[in-house]
Write an enzyme that holds these catalytic residues in place. Structure first.
Site, PDB file in Angstrom:
ATOM      1  CG  ASP A 154      -3.121  -1.015  -2.537  1.00 48.66           C
ATOM      2  OD1 ASP A 154      -3.042   0.080  -1.933  1.00 48.66           O
ATOM      3  OD2 ASP A 154      -3.691  -1.665  -2.027  1.00 48.66           O
TER       4      ASP A 154
ATOM      5  CB  SER B  73      -1.145  -0.053   1.149  1.00 50.67           C
ATOM      6  OG  SER B  73      -1.865   0.900   1.118  1.00 50.67           O
TER       7      SER B  73
ATOM      8  CG  ASP C  17      -3.008   3.659  -1.507  1.00 52.31           C
ATOM      9  OD1 ASP C  17      -3.521   3.448  -2.612  1.00 52.31           O
ATOM     10  OD2 ASP C  17      -2.968   2.760  -0.624  1.00 52.31           O
TER      11      ASP C  17
ATOM     12  CG  ASP D 133      -6.353   0.504  -0.770  1.00 52.67           C
ATOM     13  OD1 ASP D 133      -5.398   1.173  -0.714  1.00 52.67           O
ATOM     14  OD2 ASP D 133      -6.573  -0.664   0.053  1.00 52.67           O
TER      15      ASP D 133
END
Length: 484
Positions: A244, A101, A242, A246
């Site tokens: 990834d 993340s 961020d 999400d």
């Protein structure tokens, strides 16, 4: 070994995950699925990953483990976590996302999804217990065990179709929007969806080296870049996510980031939610805006559990975290149909909802928060703050009310506190300061509220200073000498 489950998934040092550990935990997840009849031998399990250098090697171990346990790994390549999760939900497949993340590149992680969504805390315990059973498994020689090659295309197509239902096609026409691309797996899809809705898109800051972007604590360097781009290109907004994809990062026309909980709240109002589920770290003024509000610990598993409970009495349920990641617990009517539930963090929904709200009302993004009339908030963290040190700090503050009162005296007099997650202290002067150890990395977080942006910045600076000087302060206070 550095591995542990945090607020969302398994996290640890990249060097550990590139070794046998990722194979063992993936085999444990496969065994968990089979033992609990969530999957049958031969079933597909989707595998995605972010742009960290370590992610492809970890993904290779994951696919080996799934195949060794009799499941069929499907390589979905580089894609946003919400796209992978949504594909799994729609096709009835479990999935695994290799990502750390927002945390630095020397760390990484694995997020686990059942066919109906994200695993919960009980599932984490079950997977961890099986991993202990399988700790002696040997890592086999790498082979390409993913026979399907269309996973990425199918997952991305389905996710983009979902986002193309949200708004009228020309909803963002006339807006000038920058996309801070850095190293997020969402970068190209963000530019594509904004262009689809008519925005003039400017791709900015693309990087082939991984850049850890924390949407709850945007770095001074990143803010300076956002502000420069906004001024030079006369932008209405700059958006990003961020690593990834999400958690959203949304900056206004001045390049100033909008707090994530404000973005989630605007998304909830955009959808017409009658119930909101959000952690205790989100803005304390949300309850005053009319919706039923449920407060939880920090972490998407807790938000999801709260949404499931809220669905017993409410029809339109949205969850969001202070980082802006927004979850839908129910379906909602939108411009081109019905938005299906996606009970995992998503950055695209809040980005599109915030931009569409600004466009529809003719309001600059900087005015949207002011229109809500909420308290001013800010957050940041201290990195390389050892887990043991965080634990010692929290234990000391909780051991005696006098410790807490004297420690926070530079900020004001304590009038109350909550221990739901970390320690959230309300002061008699109306300020709030919240100390919380990170669940994902050796970091200590500080969240604050105050009466103005200037006061909030001051309170945050003092709060971080108290954390930074904790060892000295504890020594002084334990001798009965109050802070200066």
């Amino acid at each position: 070994m550095s591995l542990k489950f945090g607020t969302s998934g398994l996290r640890g040092l990249s060097v550990d995950l590139k070794g046998k550990a990722s194979f063992v935990y993936s085999a444990a997840f496969a065994t968990f699925l089979l033992r609990n009849r969530i999957a049958s031998p031969g079933d597909r399990v989707l595998v995605g990953y972010d742009f960290r250098d370590s992610s492809p090697a970890i993904a290779a171990n994951v696919k080996l483990a799934l195949a060794a346990q009799g499941l069929q790994p499907v390589d979905c390549g580089h894609l946003p976590t919400p796209a992978l999760a949504f594909y799994g939900i729609r096709t009835g497949a479990a999935s695994m996302m290799i990502t750390g993340s927002h945390i630095p590149a020397d760390r990484n992680g694995i997020k686990f999804y059942l066919p109906d969504g994200e695993i919960d805390k009980n599932h984490e315990q079950g997977i961890s217990a099986i991993a202990q059973e399988l700790v002696d498994l040997e890592l086999p020689v790498a082979t390409d065990s993913a026979k399907e090659t269309d996973g990425a295309a199918n997952a991305v197509s389905l996710f983009m179709d979902r986002n193309k239902t949200l708004l009228p096609q020309s909803a963002l026409s006339g807006m000038r929007v920058g996309v801070y691309q850095h190293s997020t797996v969402a970068r190209d899809l963000l530019s594509e969806i904004l262009s689809y809705y008519g925005a003039e898109v400017f791709d900015l800051g693309r990087s082939e080296v991984f850049v850890p972007v924390d949407t709850e604590a945007v770095s001074v360097q990143t803010i300076a870049a956002l502000q420069q781009w906004a001024a030079e290109l006369r932008l209405d907004a700059i958006v990003s996510t961020d690593g990834d994809g999400d958690r959203p990062l949304i900056a206004d026309e001045t390049g100033t980031p909008i707090n994530g909980d404000i973005c989630g709240l605007i998304a909830a109002r955009f959808l017409g939610a009658d119930a909101i589920v959000t952690p205790i770290t989100s803005n304390s003024g949300i309850e005053a805006l009319g919706s039923h509000v449920v407060r939880t610990k920090v972490g998407s598993p807790f938000v999801i559990a709260g949404m499931q409970e809220a669905l017993k009495t409410h029809q339109g349920v949205v969850g969001f975290e202070a980082n802006g990641g927004t979850l839908t617990g129910s379906s909602f009517p939108v411009a081109s149909g019905l938005l299906e539930p996606l009970p995992t963090r998503d950055s695209f929904l809040p980005i599109l909802a915030v931009l569409a709200t600004a466009a529809a009302t003719g309001r600059a993004l900087s005015k949207l928060k002011l229109d809500l009339g909420l308290p001013f908030t800010a957050a940041d963290r201290l990195v390389n703050f050892a887990t043991e040190r965080s634990a010692a700090l929290m234990a000391w503050l909780r051991a005696d009310d006098a410790n807490l009162e004297r420690f926070t005296a530079p900020l004001g007099q304590v009038s109350g506190f909550s221990e739901l997650d970390g320690l959230r202290v309300t002061l008699s002067n109306g300020r709030i300061v919240h100390f919380r150890p990170s669940g994902n990395a050796p970091e200590m977080r500080c969240y604050v509220e105050a009466g103005s942006a200037e006061e909030t910045a001051q309170v945050l600076d003092i709060g971080l200073g108290l954390l930074r000087d904790f060892d000295t302060a504890r020594s002084v206070l334990n001798k009965g000498i109050g802070p200066a």
